[in-house]
Design a protein around this motif. Structure first.
Motif, PDB file in Angstrom:
ATOM      1  N   THR A 232      41.385  12.565 -10.150  1.00 21.73           N
ATOM      2  CA  THR A 232      40.155  12.874  -9.427  1.00 21.73           C
ATOM      3  C   THR A 232      40.407  14.048  -8.484  1.00 21.73           C
ATOM      4  OG1 THR A 232      39.418  10.565  -9.511  1.00 21.73           O
ATOM      5  CG2 THR A 232      38.420  11.968  -7.824  1.00 21.73           C
ATOM      6  N   ILE A 233      39.468  15.014  -8.453  1.00 18.13           N
ATOM      7  CA  ILE A 233      39.605  16.201  -7.605  1.00 18.13           C
ATOM      8  C   ILE A 233      38.690  16.074  -6.395  1.00 18.13           C
ATOM      9  CG2 ILE A 233      39.484  18.716  -7.515  1.00 18.13           C
ATOM     10  CD1 ILE A 233      39.605  18.727 -10.575  1.00 18.13           C
ATOM     11  N   ILE A 234      39.237  16.281  -5.220  1.00 16.72           N
ATOM     12  CA  ILE A 234      38.447  16.341  -3.983  1.00 16.72           C
ATOM     13  C   ILE A 234      38.418  17.807  -3.551  1.00 16.72           C
ATOM     14  CG2 ILE A 234      38.225  15.545  -1.607  1.00 16.72           C
ATOM     15  CD1 ILE A 234      39.868  13.091  -2.418  1.00 16.72           C
ATOM     16  N   HIS A 235      37.245  18.441  -3.638  1.00 15.53           N
ATOM     17  CA  HIS A 235      37.118  19.871  -3.362  1.00 15.53           C
ATOM     18  C   HIS A 235      36.956  20.146  -1.866  1.00 15.53           C
ATOM     19  CE1 HIS A 235      36.831  21.023  -7.563  1.00 15.53           C
ATOM     20  NE2 HIS A 235      35.956  20.045  -7.753  1.00 15.53           N
ATOM     21  N   ASN A 236      37.246  21.406  -1.519  1.00 17.15           N
ATOM     22  CA  ASN A 236      36.941  21.957  -0.194  1.00 17.15           C
ATOM     23  C   ASN A 236      37.615  21.225   0.965  1.00 17.15           C
ATOM     24  OD1 ASN A 236      35.203  23.885  -1.417  1.00 17.15           O
ATOM     25  ND2 ASN A 236      33.555  22.342  -1.461  1.00 17.15           N
ATOM     26  N   ALA A 237      38.845  20.773   0.732  1.00 19.19           N
ATOM     27  CA  ALA A 237      39.625  20.254   1.856  1.00 19.19           C
ATOM     28  C   ALA A 237      40.138  21.437   2.675  1.00 19.19           C
ATOM     29  CB  ALA A 237      40.789  19.419   1.339  1.00 19.19           C
ATOM     30  N   GLU A 238      40.460  21.198   3.927  1.00 16.19           N
ATOM     31  CA  GLU A 238      40.876  22.283   4.809  1.00 16.19           C
ATOM     32  C   GLU A 238      42.128  21.883   5.579  1.00 16.19           C
ATOM     33  OE1 GLU A 238      39.206  24.541   8.807  1.00 16.19           O
ATOM     34  OE2 GLU A 238      37.762  23.862   7.290  1.00 16.19           O
ATOM     35  N   GLY A 239      43.107  22.760   5.582  1.00 14.75           N
ATOM     36  CA  GLY A 239      44.319  22.517   6.348  1.00 14.75           C
ATOM     37  C   GLY A 239      44.052  22.667   7.834  1.00 14.75           C
ATOM     38  N   ALA A 240      44.526  21.724   8.651  1.00 13.18           N
ATOM     39  CA  ALA A 240      44.230  21.747  10.085  1.00 13.18           C
ATOM     40  C   ALA A 240      45.035  22.814  10.819  1.00 13.18           C
ATOM     41  CB  ALA A 240      44.529  20.372  10.696  1.00 13.18           C
ATOM     42  N   TYR A 241      46.165  23.248  10.271  1.00  8.52           N
ATOM     43  CA  TYR A 241      47.017  24.215  10.974  1.00  8.52           C
ATOM     44  C   TYR A 241      46.495  25.643  10.834  1.00  8.52           C
ATOM     45  CZ  TYR A 241      51.145  26.875  12.314  1.00  8.52           C
ATOM     46  OH  TYR A 241      52.003  27.765  12.918  1.00  8.52           O
ATOM     47  N   ASN A 242      46.301  26.089   9.575  1.00  8.41           N
ATOM     48  CA  ASN A 242      45.859  27.478   9.377  1.00  8.41           C
ATOM     49  C   ASN A 242      44.464  27.568   8.753  1.00  8.41           C
ATOM     50  OD1 ASN A 242      46.380  26.676   6.751  1.00  8.41           O
ATOM     51  ND2 ASN A 242      48.311  27.807   6.612  1.00  8.41           N
ATOM     52  N   HIS A 243      43.811  26.402   8.542  1.00 11.56           N
ATOM     53  CA  HIS A 243      42.433  26.341   8.036  1.00 11.56           C
ATOM     54  C   HIS A 243      42.265  26.969   6.655  1.00 11.56           C
ATOM     55  CE1 HIS A 243      41.118  24.822  11.910  1.00 11.56           C
ATOM     56  NE2 HIS A 243      41.831  25.793  12.489  1.00 11.56           N
ATOM     57  N   ASN A 244      43.328  26.981   5.877  1.00  9.00           N
ATOM     58  CA  ASN A 244      43.215  27.433   4.488  1.00  9.00           C
ATOM     59  C   ASN A 244      42.541  26.353   3.647  1.00  9.00           C
ATOM     60  OD1 ASN A 244      44.508  29.831   5.041  1.00  9.00           O
ATOM     61  ND2 ASN A 244      46.531  29.075   4.449  1.00  9.00           N
ATOM     62  N   LYS A 245      41.777  26.806   2.641  1.00 10.03           N
ATOM     63  CA  LYS A 245      41.109  25.876   1.740  1.00 10.03           C
ATOM     64  C   LYS A 245      42.128  25.260   0.781  1.00 10.03           C
ATOM     65  CE  LYS A 245      37.013  26.417   3.415  1.00 10.03           C
ATOM     66  NZ  LYS A 245      36.387  25.296   4.167  1.00 10.03           N
ATOM     67  N   LYS A 246      42.023  23.956   0.599  1.00  7.72           N
ATOM     68  CA  LYS A 246      42.930  23.222  -0.288  1.00  7.72           C
ATOM     69  C   LYS A 246      42.114  22.341  -1.229  1.00  7.72           C
ATOM     70  CE  LYS A 246      46.798  24.342   2.023  1.00  7.72           C
ATOM     71  NZ  LYS A 246      47.985  24.999   1.455  1.00  7.72           N
ATOM     72  N   GLU A 247      42.768  21.891  -2.267  1.00 10.63           N
ATOM     73  CA  GLU A 247      42.183  20.874  -3.141  1.00 10.63           C
ATOM     74  C   GLU A 247      43.084  19.636  -3.080  1.00 10.63           C
ATOM     75  OE1 GLU A 247      39.320  21.559  -4.591  1.00 10.63           O
ATOM     76  OE2 GLU A 247      39.360  23.682  -4.011  1.00 10.63           O
ATOM     77  N   ILE A 248      42.473  18.469  -3.090  1.00 10.43           N
ATOM     78  CA  ILE A 248      43.236  17.221  -3.090  1.00 10.43           C
ATOM     79  C   ILE A 248      43.053  16.538  -4.443  1.00 10.43           C
ATOM     80  CG2 ILE A 248      43.514  14.940  -2.025  1.00 10.43           C
ATOM     81  CD1 ILE A 248      42.528  16.139   0.583  1.00 10.43           C
ATOM     82  N   LEU A 249      44.151  16.162  -5.051  1.00 12.30           N
ATOM     83  CA  LEU A 249      44.130  15.455  -6.327  1.00 12.30           C
ATOM     84  C   LEU A 249      44.541  14.002  -6.086  1.00 12.30           C
ATOM     85  CD1 LEU A 249      45.981  18.118  -8.516  1.00 12.30           C
ATOM     86  CD2 LEU A 249      43.532  17.974  -7.978  1.00 12.30           C
ATOM     87  N   PHE A 250      43.840  13.107  -6.728  1.00 14.22           N
ATOM     88  CA  PHE A 250      44.114  11.677  -6.562  1.00 14.22           C
ATOM     89  C   PHE A 250      44.348  11.055  -7.934  1.00 14.22           C
ATOM     90  CE2 PHE A 250      42.484   7.326  -6.766  1.00 14.22           C
ATOM     91  CZ  PHE A 250      43.269   6.709  -5.804  1.00 14.22           C
TER      92      PHE A 250
END
Length: 292
Positions: A232-250
């Motif tokens: 499962t893909i969770i889109h538009n996650a954001e890193g709290a340190y540098n605020h880069n866009k990430k994707e989370i896979l479950f």
């Protein structure tokens, strides 16, 4: 390609046959070096065969040794496995149980100690490791294993309650035959046996995996090329340190697949962050390799 597949099949057959031999040796060591000297009953059909031996020795004109009792008890389950599970699975189950019965008879008891605690613990460890090794190589040691596979295929449920009730019966019998302290020692041996199985057989342990990555497609392709797992893909996650866009896979895997997951991540995104925890329970479909 066909030649390679034939070689792989022969290798699997040899591995399974070798595992069956090793299991036979290990269960005979557990029986003859620890359980018998310590008056300890095992779990499952092995414990039932010990009980039949005790009762026949004390109350009947003929003695049914555990080696014979173990094989005879499994015969109806061989038929069930042949009809409901698969012929190859049944063949190796028969081979495993036969070798276990033969080794129990062939290897004479060695009375290293009569201490019931030592006998319960070490008998449980040796037998549990042998059973776990067998399950890891996709061969069954017979008995309730077969019933469990059939019921899980038909209903999706486990036979945990049946297993518990069966082992409570064995423990109670140990109490009546040898005294209640030995019932508790047998219970300790059964728990140790179960823990040793879990240590050796990791395929049934489920792990929940969260992966944070910049390259979701590459990671997904790599994981799914190594193992048949949905993701499962969770889109538009954001890193709290540098605020880069990430994707989370479950996803959820078995502990047995951990090395494949690590290899897939190393190939696709060495900088990915993965959090892996044990899954207490899973509802819904989880792919399991089918036995033949």
């Amino acid at each position: 390609m066909d030649d390679v597949q034939q070689i792989l099949k022969r290798h699997q057959y040899v591995a399974k046959a070798s595992t069956a031999v090793m299991y036979g040796i290990m269960v005979s060591i557990a029986m003859n070096f620890f359980w018998t000297p310590g008056n300890i009953y095992s779990s499952g059909f092995t414990g039932l065969s010990q009980l039949i031996n005790t009762l026949s020795t004390r109350y009947f004109p003929i003695t049914i040794p555990p080696s014979i009792g173990l094989f005879m008890l499994n015969i109806p389950f061989f038929v069930l496995a042949w009809k409901q599970i698969g012929h190859q699975f049944t063949f190796f189950t028969i081979l495993t149980v036969f070798l276990a019965s033969f080794m129990i008879k062939a290897i004479h008891p060695v009375y290293l100690t009569h201490d019931p605690m030592i006998c319960a613990i070490f008998g449980g460890v040796v037998n549990g490791l042998g059973t776990g090794m067998s399950l890891k190589n996709e061969i069954s040691t017979g008995g309730l294993d077969i019933l469990g596979i059939v019921i899980r295929r038909k209903t999706g449920r486990s036979i945990g309650t049946i297993n518990i009730a069966f082992n409570v019966f064995i423990i109670t019998a140990a109490g009546f035959e040898y005294g209640w302290p030995y019932a508790f020692y047998s219970a300790i041996g059964i728990v140790v046996n179960a823990k040793a199985i879990d240590f050796a057989y990791t395929r049934q342990q489920r792990m929940q995996v969260l992966i944070v990555t910049d390259h979701p497609k590459t990671v997904i392709d790599s994981i799914q090329s190594h193992m048949p797992r949905g993701i499962t893909i969770i889109h538009n996650a954001e890193g709290a340190y540098n605020h880069n866009k990430k994707e989370i896979l479950f996803t959820t895997i078995s502990r047995y697949e951990m090395s494949e997951l690590e290899e897939a991540l190393a190939e696709s995104d060495p900088h990915a962050f993965a959090s892996i925890t044990e899954a207490e329970n899973i509802l819904g479909h989880f792919y399991e390799h089918k036995l033949k």
